[in-house]
Structure formats: structure tokens, C-alpha cells
Write an enzyme that holds these catalytic residues in place. Sequence first.
Site, PDB file in Angstrom:
ATOM      1  N   ASP A 195       0.127  -7.423   1.671  1.00 36.70           N
ATOM      2  CA  ASP A 195       0.650  -6.192   1.765  1.00 36.70           C
ATOM      3  C   ASP A 195       1.919  -6.169   1.711  1.00 36.70           C
ATOM      4  O   ASP A 195       2.704  -5.636   2.583  1.00 36.70           O
ATOM      5  CB  ASP A 195      -0.188  -5.615   2.978  1.00 36.70           C
ATOM      6  CG  ASP A 195       0.364  -3.804   2.758  1.00 36.70           C
ATOM      7  OD1 ASP A 195       0.500  -3.347   1.703  1.00 36.70           O
ATOM      8  OD2 ASP A 195      -0.295  -3.087   4.075  1.00 36.70           O
ATOM      9  N   HIS A 198       0.829  -1.225  -0.045  1.00 33.81           N
ATOM     10  CA  HIS A 198       0.173  -0.013  -0.082  1.00 33.81           C
ATOM     11  C   HIS A 198       0.961   1.380  -0.104  1.00 33.81           C
ATOM     12  O   HIS A 198       0.277   2.306  -0.131  1.00 33.81           O
ATOM     13  CB  HIS A 198      -0.964   0.178   1.143  1.00 33.81           C
ATOM     14  CG  HIS A 198      -0.543   0.451   2.634  1.00 33.81           C
ATOM     15  ND1 HIS A 198      -0.145  -0.562   3.548  1.00 33.81           N
ATOM     16  CD2 HIS A 198      -0.266   1.491   3.086  1.00 33.81           C
ATOM     17  CE1 HIS A 198       0.332   0.033   4.514  1.00 33.81           C
ATOM     18  NE2 HIS A 198       0.089   1.541   4.271  1.00 33.81           N
ATOM     19  N   GLN A 225       0.511   5.892  11.464  1.00 30.57           N
ATOM     20  CA  GLN A 225       0.634   6.452  10.012  1.00 30.57           C
ATOM     21  C   GLN A 225       2.261   6.780   9.942  1.00 30.57           C
ATOM     22  O   GLN A 225       2.621   7.612  10.607  1.00 30.57           O
ATOM     23  CB  GLN A 225      -0.133   7.624   9.786  1.00 30.57           C
ATOM     24  CG  GLN A 225      -1.538   7.217   9.304  1.00 30.57           C
ATOM     25  CD  GLN A 225      -2.103   6.102  10.200  1.00 30.57           C
ATOM     26  OE1 GLN A 225      -2.564   6.306  11.307  1.00 30.57           O
ATOM     27  NE2 GLN A 225      -2.510   5.120   9.536  1.00 30.57           N
ATOM     28  N   GLY A 226       2.749   6.483   8.699  1.00 35.76           N
ATOM     29  CA  GLY A 226       4.051   6.772   8.511  1.00 35.76           C
ATOM     30  C   GLY A 226       5.189   5.525   8.519  1.00 35.76           C
ATOM     31  O   GLY A 226       6.094   5.605   8.218  1.00 35.76           O
ATOM     32  N   ASP A 227       4.553   4.664   9.606  1.00 30.43           N
ATOM     33  CA  ASP A 227       5.475   3.362   9.849  1.00 30.43           C
ATOM     34  C   ASP A 227       5.359   2.205   8.841  1.00 30.43           C
ATOM     35  O   ASP A 227       6.051   1.289   8.911  1.00 30.43           O
ATOM     36  CB  ASP A 227       5.141   3.024  11.310  1.00 30.43           C
ATOM     37  CG  ASP A 227       5.636   3.987  12.428  1.00 30.43           C
ATOM     38  OD1 ASP A 227       6.330   4.550  12.341  1.00 30.43           O
ATOM     39  OD2 ASP A 227       5.028   4.093  13.460  1.00 30.43           O
ATOM     40  N   SER A 228       4.071   2.427   7.989  1.00 31.98           N
ATOM     41  CA  SER A 228       3.935   1.420   7.192  1.00 31.98           C
ATOM     42  C   SER A 228       5.000   1.008   6.303  1.00 31.98           C
ATOM     43  O   SER A 228       5.688   1.948   6.120  1.00 31.98           O
ATOM     44  CB  SER A 228       2.698   1.877   6.389  1.00 31.98           C
ATOM     45  OG  SER A 228       1.422   1.651   6.760  1.00 31.98           O
TER      46      SER A 228
HETATM   47  N1  ARG Z   1      -1.349   2.292   7.237  1.00 35.60           N
HETATM   48  C1  ARG Z   1      -0.337   2.911   8.081  1.00 35.60           C
HETATM   49  C2  ARG Z   1       0.846   3.659   7.265  1.00 35.60           C
HETATM   50  O1  ARG Z   1       0.712   3.619   6.094  1.00 35.60           O
HETATM   51  C3  ARG Z   1       0.197   2.246   9.210  1.00 35.60           C
HETATM   52  C4  ARG Z   1      -0.866   1.784  10.198  1.00 35.60           C
HETATM   53  C5  ARG Z   1      -0.400   1.051  11.207  1.00 35.60           C
HETATM   54  N2  ARG Z   1      -1.527   1.305  12.257  1.00 35.60           N
HETATM   55  C6  ARG Z   1      -1.627   0.657  13.465  1.00 35.60           C
HETATM   56  N3  ARG Z   1      -2.598   0.767  14.287  1.00 35.60           N
HETATM   57  N4  ARG Z   1      -0.763  -0.317  13.802  1.00 35.60           N
HETATM   58  O2  ARG Z   1       1.697   4.190   7.728  1.00 35.60           O
END
Ligand code: ARG
Length: 260
Positions: free
Chosen positions: A119, A74, A206-209
Site C-alpha cells: 500500500d 489505496h 479515515q483521512g489519515d491514510s
Molecule cells: N484507510 C484509512 C484512510 O483511508 C486509514 C485507516 C486507518 N485506520 C486505523 N484504524 N489506523 O484514511
Amino acid sequence: MKKNRLVSALQKLAAAGAVVLAAVSLQPTTASAAPAPVVGGVRAAQGEFPWMVRLSMGCGGSMLTPQIVLTAAHCVSGSGNNTGITATAGVVDLQSSSAIKVKSTKVLQAPGYNGTGKDWALIKLASPITSVPTLKIAETTAYNSGTFTVAGWGGTREGGAQQRYLRKANVPFVSDASCQASYGSSLVPAEEICAGFDQGGVDTCQGDSGGPMFRKDNAGAWIQVGIVSWGEGCARAGYPGVYTEVSTFAAAIKSAAATL
Ligand code: ARG
């Protein structure tokens, strides 16, 4: 739609040629000190997780080979030639003058990726980074339990700013049954592995993905068991973080890497 993949907004900015970190810093901030990023974490030491990579679209990644970064599907928009991503490696401080920055040449998004499960993605770099080690990936389910470590430059709370310094936290394994109780049919148990505390408080955000979730193997070496994928908000009670189950895809990842 429980999936919170806020990075897609970052991707659009990156695709438009915007500077993601600058965009993120435009968000209103409060004066309260954010303790972690990874929510509930602390700063990582220089060299502690030397295979951690920051990607310019606002995601994390890990060094799979000296020239290939493993990240989340993603975080990328498809497969093919792509010179638009910069990988920053070798530093916890993204503004360090010793940061190693290398551009991408190709992206391979997981075959069959449609936003649910699968993913993972690979990014081929223009040149190998030989000064940092790679992170071994789990090829069996042997390490899909226990306590995991997560790290990243993402927000330290929901809606929080991206971080200059790498942060880390530990999160316990959550069973498929328990995770399904939280997420129902949004979870793909064969392809995803969950981690977090019942009471919340510690999580990726967000941003750790795209960054790794990892632990020590029986020989004491770090091994990657997950890829930061999604969750309902960040660090909420009853909503663990959801990670790509690396062991499920290890063979596909390795064969895909051999084609890049
Ligand atoms: N989708 C998020 C990203 O793009 C990561 C989200 C992780 N969320 C969580 N609750 N662990 O950075």
C-alpha cells in the site's frame, strides 16, 4: 472484510470533481468536542512535521523528494499522467494563506498492488517545493520498533469530520504475532507493521491514510517507518492500526521515484 478503507468513497468524490472537504463536512456532526485526529491526539505545532502533505482526494502524504510525495496506493486509482491531485504543504492549517499548493503531474501506484499489502504510491508534483524538508524513509528494519508518531488531518473518531489543523499522536509498535491475533490472514506481516495500544484510544483514522508513521533515528532525525493504511474502525481495543512497512519497500520506492 475487516479492512476499513473509507477513503475510497472520498476518492470517488474527488474523481467526480467534488470537493472532498466540503463533502465530508456534510456529514452530521455532534456537539461533543472531538479531542484528536488522529484519534486521541493533539494539535501539531506549525513546523513540527514540515514534510507533512495533505492531498486533495482526502489523504495524507510525506515529502520523499522536493517533487515527489509518498502516500498510500489505496489513495490513488492507478498509475500514469494525472493532473487532478493538489498537494498542500508547509502548513498545519489547511486554510492558511501561506499554504503551498502544487498540482500533480503523475501518479505511480505500487507495482502489483491489488488491495492487500503493497500500500504505497508516489505522486509527482508540477514543481518542486523547496521550502520544506523531505522525510527520510527507513531502508532497514532497524527502526521497526519502539514508539512511533503519526500525524494527519483525518477524523478524530470513527465517522468524524476531516480536520482543518494537523494533529499528532504517539503509538507503540505491535508485533506481527499480536497483530495477526487481531487480524488473522488479512495482515501481510512482511509488508505491514502495526501500532497501537491494547486498550485502543489512540490511532490514525479515515483521512489519515497515506500519511507517515515515523520516529527518531539514532542520530535524532525523523525517519519514516510506516504509511497509514487500514484498521478495524479506529482506536478500538484489540485492533491496532496497520501501516505499510516502509523498510520492505524502500528500495522499490527509491527506484520508482527515480523513474518519475
Ligand atoms: N484507510 C484509512 C484512510 O483511508 C486509514 C485507516 C486507518 N485506520 C486505523 N484504524 N489506523 O484514511
